[in-house]
Design a protein around this motif. Structure first.
Motif, PDB file in Angstrom:
ATOM      1  N   GLU A 379      10.447 -19.769 -32.083  1.00 44.99           N
ATOM      2  CA  GLU A 379      11.482 -20.395 -32.915  1.00 44.99           C
ATOM      3  C   GLU A 379      12.766 -19.604 -32.744  1.00 44.99           C
ATOM      4  OE1 GLU A 379      10.789 -18.956 -37.293  1.00 44.99           O
ATOM      5  OE2 GLU A 379       8.858 -19.548 -36.456  1.00 44.99           O
ATOM      6  N   PRO A 380      13.911 -20.151 -33.181  1.00 46.29           N
ATOM      7  CA  PRO A 380      15.181 -19.436 -32.972  1.00 46.29           C
ATOM      8  C   PRO A 380      15.143 -18.060 -33.634  1.00 46.29           C
ATOM      9  CG  PRO A 380      15.582 -21.653 -33.737  1.00 46.29           C
ATOM     10  CD  PRO A 380      14.114 -21.427 -33.863  1.00 46.29           C
ATOM     11  N   LEU A 381      15.599 -17.086 -32.892  1.00 47.26           N
ATOM     12  CA  LEU A 381      15.565 -15.715 -33.389  1.00 47.26           C
ATOM     13  C   LEU A 381      16.997 -15.209 -33.599  1.00 47.26           C
ATOM     14  CD1 LEU A 381      12.816 -14.181 -31.061  1.00 47.26           C
ATOM     15  CD2 LEU A 381      12.539 -15.181 -33.325  1.00 47.26           C
ATOM     16  N   PRO A 382      17.178 -14.219 -34.442  1.00 44.47           N
ATOM     17  CA  PRO A 382      18.534 -13.721 -34.702  1.00 44.47           C
ATOM     18  C   PRO A 382      18.978 -12.659 -33.696  1.00 44.47           C
ATOM     19  CG  PRO A 382      16.985 -12.627 -36.115  1.00 44.47           C
ATOM     20  CD  PRO A 382      16.178 -13.582 -35.288  1.00 44.47           C
ATOM     21  N   VAL A 383      20.206 -12.239 -33.902  1.00 39.59           N
ATOM     22  CA  VAL A 383      20.754 -11.123 -33.133  1.00 39.59           C
ATOM     23  C   VAL A 383      20.575  -9.873 -33.987  1.00 39.59           C
ATOM     24  CG1 VAL A 383      22.915 -10.137 -32.277  1.00 39.59           C
ATOM     25  CG2 VAL A 383      22.430 -12.570 -31.960  1.00 39.59           C
ATOM     26  N   VAL A 384      20.136  -8.797 -33.372  1.00 43.57           N
ATOM     27  CA  VAL A 384      19.980  -7.553 -34.149  1.00 43.57           C
ATOM     28  C   VAL A 384      20.689  -6.420 -33.415  1.00 43.57           C
ATOM     29  CG1 VAL A 384      17.762  -8.190 -35.167  1.00 43.57           C
ATOM     30  CG2 VAL A 384      17.818  -6.983 -32.988  1.00 43.57           C
ATOM     31  N   LEU A 385      20.785  -5.301 -34.099  1.00 42.53           N
ATOM     32  CA  LEU A 385      21.347  -4.105 -33.455  1.00 42.53           C
ATOM     33  C   LEU A 385      20.192  -3.248 -32.999  1.00 42.53           C
ATOM     34  CD1 LEU A 385      24.278  -2.528 -35.441  1.00 42.53           C
ATOM     35  CD2 LEU A 385      24.292  -3.570 -33.198  1.00 42.53           C
ATOM     36  N   GLY A 386      20.191  -2.842 -31.743  1.00 45.63           N
ATOM     37  CA  GLY A 386      19.082  -2.009 -31.328  1.00 45.63           C
ATOM     38  C   GLY A 386      19.172  -1.600 -29.874  1.00 45.63           C
ATOM     39  N   ASP A 387      18.096  -0.939 -29.439  1.00 43.13           N
ATOM     40  CA  ASP A 387      17.982  -0.535 -28.046  1.00 43.13           C
ATOM     41  C   ASP A 387      17.220  -1.645 -27.333  1.00 43.13           C
ATOM     42  OD1 ASP A 387      16.634   0.503 -25.715  1.00 43.13           O
ATOM     43  OD2 ASP A 387      17.359   2.473 -26.344  1.00 43.13           O
ATOM     44  N   GLU A 388      17.902  -2.317 -26.417  1.00 40.10           N
ATOM     45  CA  GLU A 388      17.358  -3.535 -25.834  1.00 40.10           C
ATOM     46  C   GLU A 388      16.001  -3.317 -25.152  1.00 40.10           C
ATOM     47  OE1 GLU A 388      20.300  -5.562 -23.693  1.00 40.10           O
ATOM     48  OE2 GLU A 388      19.063  -7.336 -23.422  1.00 40.10           O
ATOM     49  N   SER A 389      15.937  -2.275 -24.295  1.00 40.79           N
ATOM     50  CA  SER A 389      14.700  -2.128 -23.525  1.00 40.79           C
ATOM     51  C   SER A 389      13.547  -1.721 -24.448  1.00 40.79           C
ATOM     52  CB  SER A 389      14.892  -1.132 -22.393  1.00 40.79           C
ATOM     53  OG  SER A 389      15.057   0.139 -22.925  1.00 40.79           O
ATOM     54  N   GLN A 390      13.860  -0.953 -25.517  1.00 38.70           N
ATOM     55  CA  GLN A 390      12.781  -0.564 -26.435  1.00 38.70           C
ATOM     56  C   GLN A 390      12.263  -1.774 -27.205  1.00 38.70           C
ATOM     57  OE1 GLN A 390      13.996   2.678 -28.971  1.00 38.70           O
ATOM     58  NE2 GLN A 390      13.975   4.157 -27.302  1.00 38.70           N
ATOM     59  N   LEU A 391      13.195  -2.630 -27.674  1.00 35.77           N
ATOM     60  CA  LEU A 391      12.747  -3.812 -28.420  1.00 35.77           C
ATOM     61  C   LEU A 391      11.970  -4.761 -27.503  1.00 35.77           C
ATOM     62  CD1 LEU A 391      15.821  -4.491 -30.738  1.00 35.77           C
ATOM     63  CD2 LEU A 391      13.630  -3.435 -31.331  1.00 35.77           C
ATOM     64  N   GLY A 503      28.851 -19.503 -38.012  1.00 35.77           N
ATOM     65  CA  GLY A 503      28.368 -20.892 -38.019  1.00 35.77           C
ATOM     66  C   GLY A 503      26.858 -21.001 -37.886  1.00 35.77           C
ATOM     67  N   THR A 504      26.176 -19.877 -37.876  1.00 38.76           N
ATOM     68  CA  THR A 504      24.714 -19.975 -37.802  1.00 38.76           C
ATOM     69  C   THR A 504      24.125 -19.399 -39.075  1.00 38.76           C
ATOM     70  OG1 THR A 504      24.548 -17.843 -36.772  1.00 38.76           O
ATOM     71  CG2 THR A 504      24.639 -19.744 -35.296  1.00 38.76           C
ATOM     72  N   ASP A 505      22.882 -19.702 -39.301  1.00 38.11           N
ATOM     73  CA  ASP A 505      22.232 -19.244 -40.524  1.00 38.11           C
ATOM     74  C   ASP A 505      21.822 -17.786 -40.373  1.00 38.11           C
ATOM     75  OD1 ASP A 505      20.779 -18.859 -42.737  1.00 38.11           O
ATOM     76  OD2 ASP A 505      19.049 -20.026 -42.074  1.00 38.11           O
ATOM     77  N   GLY A 506      22.704 -16.920 -40.853  1.00 41.15           N
ATOM     78  CA  GLY A 506      22.385 -15.492 -40.820  1.00 41.15           C
ATOM     79  C   GLY A 506      22.125 -14.967 -39.432  1.00 41.15           C
ATOM     80  N   GLY A 507      22.856 -15.442 -38.456  1.00 41.34           N
ATOM     81  CA  GLY A 507      22.735 -14.864 -37.129  1.00 41.34           C
ATOM     82  C   GLY A 507      21.629 -15.475 -36.299  1.00 41.34           C
ATOM     83  N   MET A 508      21.079 -16.598 -36.767  1.00 46.69           N
ATOM     84  CA  MET A 508      19.991 -17.221 -36.025  1.00 46.69           C
ATOM     85  C   MET A 508      20.548 -18.072 -34.895  1.00 46.69           C
ATOM     86  SD  MET A 508      16.788 -17.206 -36.895  1.00 46.69           S
ATOM     87  CE  MET A 508      16.528 -17.510 -38.619  1.00 46.69           C
ATOM     88  N   ILE A 509      20.170 -17.777 -33.679  1.00 49.60           N
ATOM     89  CA  ILE A 509      20.623 -18.636 -32.585  1.00 49.60           C
ATOM     90  C   ILE A 509      19.448 -19.019 -31.708  1.00 49.60           C
ATOM     91  CG2 ILE A 509      23.023 -17.878 -32.479  1.00 49.60           C
ATOM     92  CD1 ILE A 509      22.309 -15.870 -30.427  1.00 49.60           C
ATOM     93  N   GLY A 510      19.639 -20.063 -30.943  1.00 51.41           N
ATOM     94  CA  GLY A 510      18.559 -20.482 -30.048  1.00 51.41           C
ATOM     95  C   GLY A 510      18.048 -21.857 -30.427  1.00 51.41           C
ATOM     96  N   ALA A 511      17.256 -22.429 -29.536  1.00 48.84           N
ATOM     97  CA  ALA A 511      16.769 -23.790 -29.769  1.00 48.84           C
ATOM     98  C   ALA A 511      15.656 -23.787 -30.793  1.00 48.84           C
ATOM     99  CB  ALA A 511      16.227 -24.342 -28.457  1.00 48.84           C
ATOM    100  N   ALA A 512      15.578 -24.865 -31.556  1.00 50.25           N
ATOM    101  CA  ALA A 512      14.536 -24.940 -32.577  1.00 50.25           C
ATOM    102  C   ALA A 512      13.200 -25.256 -31.926  1.00 50.25           C
ATOM    103  CB  ALA A 512      14.882 -26.025 -33.584  1.00 50.25           C
ATOM    104  N   ASN A 513      12.194 -24.536 -32.397  1.00 51.02           N
ATOM    105  CA  ASN A 513      10.825 -24.759 -31.957  1.00 51.02           C
ATOM    106  C   ASN A 513      10.592 -25.069 -30.482  1.00 51.02           C
ATOM    107  OD1 ASN A 513       8.785 -24.115 -33.618  1.00 51.02           O
ATOM    108  ND2 ASN A 513       9.334 -25.757 -35.050  1.00 51.02           N
ATOM    109  N   GLU A 514      11.039 -24.109 -29.725  1.00 50.68           N
ATOM    110  CA  GLU A 514      10.783 -24.194 -28.294  1.00 50.68           C
ATOM    111  C   GLU A 514       9.283 -24.015 -28.110  1.00 50.68           C
ATOM    112  OE1 GLU A 514      12.278 -21.240 -25.014  1.00 50.68           O
ATOM    113  OE2 GLU A 514      13.767 -21.689 -26.543  1.00 50.68           O
ATOM    114  N   SER A 515       8.700 -24.694 -27.175  1.00 54.37           N
ATOM    115  CA  SER A 515       7.269 -24.515 -26.989  1.00 54.37           C
ATOM    116  C   SER A 515       6.965 -24.430 -25.496  1.00 54.37           C
ATOM    117  CB  SER A 515       6.556 -25.697 -27.631  1.00 54.37           C
ATOM    118  OG  SER A 515       5.261 -25.757 -27.154  1.00 54.37           O
ATOM    119  N   ILE A 516       6.298 -23.381 -25.140  1.00 47.82           N
ATOM    120  CA  ILE A 516       5.964 -23.231 -23.728  1.00 47.82           C
ATOM    121  C   ILE A 516       4.463 -23.461 -23.615  1.00 47.82           C
ATOM    122  CG2 ILE A 516       5.981 -21.657 -21.770  1.00 47.82           C
ATOM    123  CD1 ILE A 516       8.098 -20.054 -23.311  1.00 47.82           C
ATOM    124  N   SER A 517       4.074 -24.495 -22.955  1.00 48.62           N
ATOM    125  CA  SER A 517       2.646 -24.740 -22.814  1.00 48.62           C
ATOM    126  C   SER A 517       2.241 -24.528 -21.381  1.00 48.62           C
ATOM    127  CB  SER A 517       2.303 -26.177 -23.067  1.00 48.62           C
ATOM    128  OG  SER A 517       2.520 -26.612 -24.185  1.00 48.62           O
TER     129      SER A 517
END
Ligand code: ADP
Length: 519
Positions: A379-391, A503-517
């Motif tokens: 599901e759409p995830l937010p943007v956070v502050l962090g170390d990219e490779s560690q996350l 313009g997003t809900d608390g930093g949430m971006i991305g497509a809704a309910n993406e599903s990889i089957s």
């Protein structure tokens, strides 16, 4: 007045009594009256009822008003006493007032009786009120005194114009000065530890100049040479002209607390040193073991290549044990080094779009997830502050585990997020083998595993690495699971207000309910 006034009337003439009461009734005062005309009856009435006011004639045949006044004054001085008399000279009037009568009214001017009674009642009520206030004040002073005593707190007051300090015995004891010795600011200064003298002096000077409060922790040296820690709280008090005239405060001996703090600090230091030693040891050991392991691996490979084709069954089995053993040792050393090298000291955090990160992780795990026949939903995830490779490593470990710890069913995995106060809670949910709740904490420990190597290979370091990373990011990681049903691993990361996409809900971006089957 809503309540009837209880009157004790000392009067031998029923007519005079009636006249007086008539006057009170006429003025609208409701009364309950008990009339007496002998000493015995008067005393008995005082014992039996508590009147609001005593009205008394001056001269009675077998008793007299002055005696009644003295008795009343002795027994119940707070009940107002008014003389109502036909004749009363100035001398008697003065004497009666001296003995506590609060007023007198002449019988031929009875119209003055109601206001006199009203005044008396108001004055009595005021007196009672004052007494109650005084009692409350006394109680609160007593409470304060006991509390100060229980806390072994000293109290003091410094007069800035004379430099004199008035200190309670405990305060003097705190400074190591016997309670019966004269104590002044000079002595206080003299008992201060030389290293603290300047700071404390400065704090007192500032309070004296600017007013306000004062708080200071310092050492004093007692006459026997022992060093004690004191904490002082003070408040500057201004005089009528607004100038700071006094500082009033308390002292407390905190030597024991300081000792505990010092011991704790020492222990923390020792622990840190020990920890650093252990880390150093783990670094060196894992590094130094690499070389011999490489040798064993290379020569094992050579032996396997050369002798396995012609070896008997038993020897071939032994050789494959050696091969697996060296491979496992290699994996353990590799993961241990990854754990030890995790950079958790400096925080060079950047803006990380968790959607992009998840996308990369899913690509890396694509083959494994195809092989497992997994369905992974996101599901759409937010943007956070962090170390990219560690996350990225955290997400990868969790999703890889969700794929690995599966049973016969195809894995159904969901990666999601929910906002919980000032944190995002990311989670990876699976329908795998699960585990019993009692192990939910233990699995984050170093080398902690719940399954057999041959069923589910691993080193037991993946979750320990995740925990270290998430804690470094100011979050927490935990797991919920049910054996045979599935698990949910969650980790929290702070919501960084400045990093929410407009313009997003608390930093949430991305497509809704993406599903990889993947079939
Ligand atoms: P490893 O997977 O290398 O053993 P981890 O630290 O990643 O090490 O995991 C520790 C243990 O936690 C695993 O051995 C396994 O028993 C349990 N575990 C981790 N993830 C899951 C999961 N998704 N489902 C069931 N058990 C899990």
């Amino acid at each position: 007045m809503s309540k009837a006034i209880r009157i004790l009337l000392v009067e031998d003439s029923p007519i005079d009594a009636e006249l007086a009461l008539e006057e009170l009734r006429f003025a609208g005062l409701e009364t309950v009256v008990r009339r007496v005309d002998t000493r015995e009856d008067f005393e008995q009435a005082l014992n039996e009822c508590r009147p609001d006011v005593i009205l008394s004639d001056y001269s009675l045949p077998g008793f007299n008003g002055m005696s009644a006044l003295r008795i009343a004054h002795e027994r119940c001085p707070d009940i107002p006493f008014i003389f109502v008399s036909g004749v009363i000279g100035e001398e008697i009037a003065i004497e009666s007032l001296k003995y506590g009568a609060i007023d007198y009214v002449l019988k031929h001017r009875l119209q003055l009786l109601p206001p006199a009674v009203k005044r008396a009642l108001v004055a009595a009520e005021e007196r009672r009120e004052r007494q109650r206030a005084q009692e409350a004040l006394g109680r609160s002073e007593e409470r304060l005194r006991l509390a100060v005593k229980a806390a072994r707190m000293g109290t003091w007051e410094l007069d800035l114009s004379t430099g004199r300090i008035e200190a309670s015995p405990i305060c003097q004891e705190n400074f190591g000065v016997p309670a019966d010795t004269e104590f002044d600011f000079g002595m206080l200064r003299g008992s201060l530890h030389p290293d603290d003298r300047a700071v404390v002096g400065h704090q007192f000077e500032r309070a004296a100049e600017q007013g306000g409060s004062l708080e200071s922790e310092f050492r004093v040296i007692w006459q026997d040479g022992s060093v004690h820690w004191l904490v002082v709280h003070g408040l500057a008090v201004r005089d009528a002209r607004g100038a700071v005239a006094r500082i009033v405060g308390v002292t407390l001996d905190i030597t024991a607390r300081k000792q505990v703090e010092e011991n704790l600090a020492k222990q923390a230091q020792e622990l840190a040193a020990l920890n650093a030693d252990l880390r150093q040891f783990a670094f060196a050991a894992s590094h130094d073991l690499q070389e011999p392991l490489r040798m064993v691996t290379v020569y094992t490979q050579l032996i396997v290549e050369r002798y396995k084709p012609t070896a008997d069954e038993e020897t071939a089995m032994f050789l494959s044990f050696i091969e697996t053993g060296t491979a496992r040792m290699g994996a353990l050393l590799r993961d241990l080094q990854a754990y030890l090298h995790l950079q958790t000291r400096d925080r060079h955090f950047k803006r990380v779009d968790m959607n992009e990160l998840l996308h990369r992780v899913l690509q890396v795990l694509d083959i494994a997830s195809r092989e497992a026949g997994a369905v992974i939903t996101t599901e759409p995830l937010p943007v956070v502050l962090g170390d990219e490779s560690q996350l990225e490593q955290v997400l990868q470990n969790l999703i890889a585990n969700a794929l690995k710890y599966r049973d016969a069913r195809p894995p159904m995995i969901h990666v999601g997020v929910s906002r919980e106060g000032t944190y995002w809670r990311f989670f990876v949910r699976d329908n795998g083998i699960g585990f019993e709740t009692e192990f939910a904490e233990q699995i984050f420990g170093l080398f902690k595993r719940l399954n057999h190597q041959k069923d589910y290979p691993g080193t037991g370091l993946g979750l320990a690495i995740c925990r270290r990373i998430i804690e470094h990011h100011g979050g927490q990681i935990w797991a919920k699971s049910e054996k045979g049903v599935g698990s949910e691993f969650s980790f929290s990361l702070p919501v960084e207000a400045g990093w929410q996409k407009e313009g997003t809900d608390g930093g949430m971006i991305g497509a809704a309910n993406e599903s990889i089957s993947v079939s």
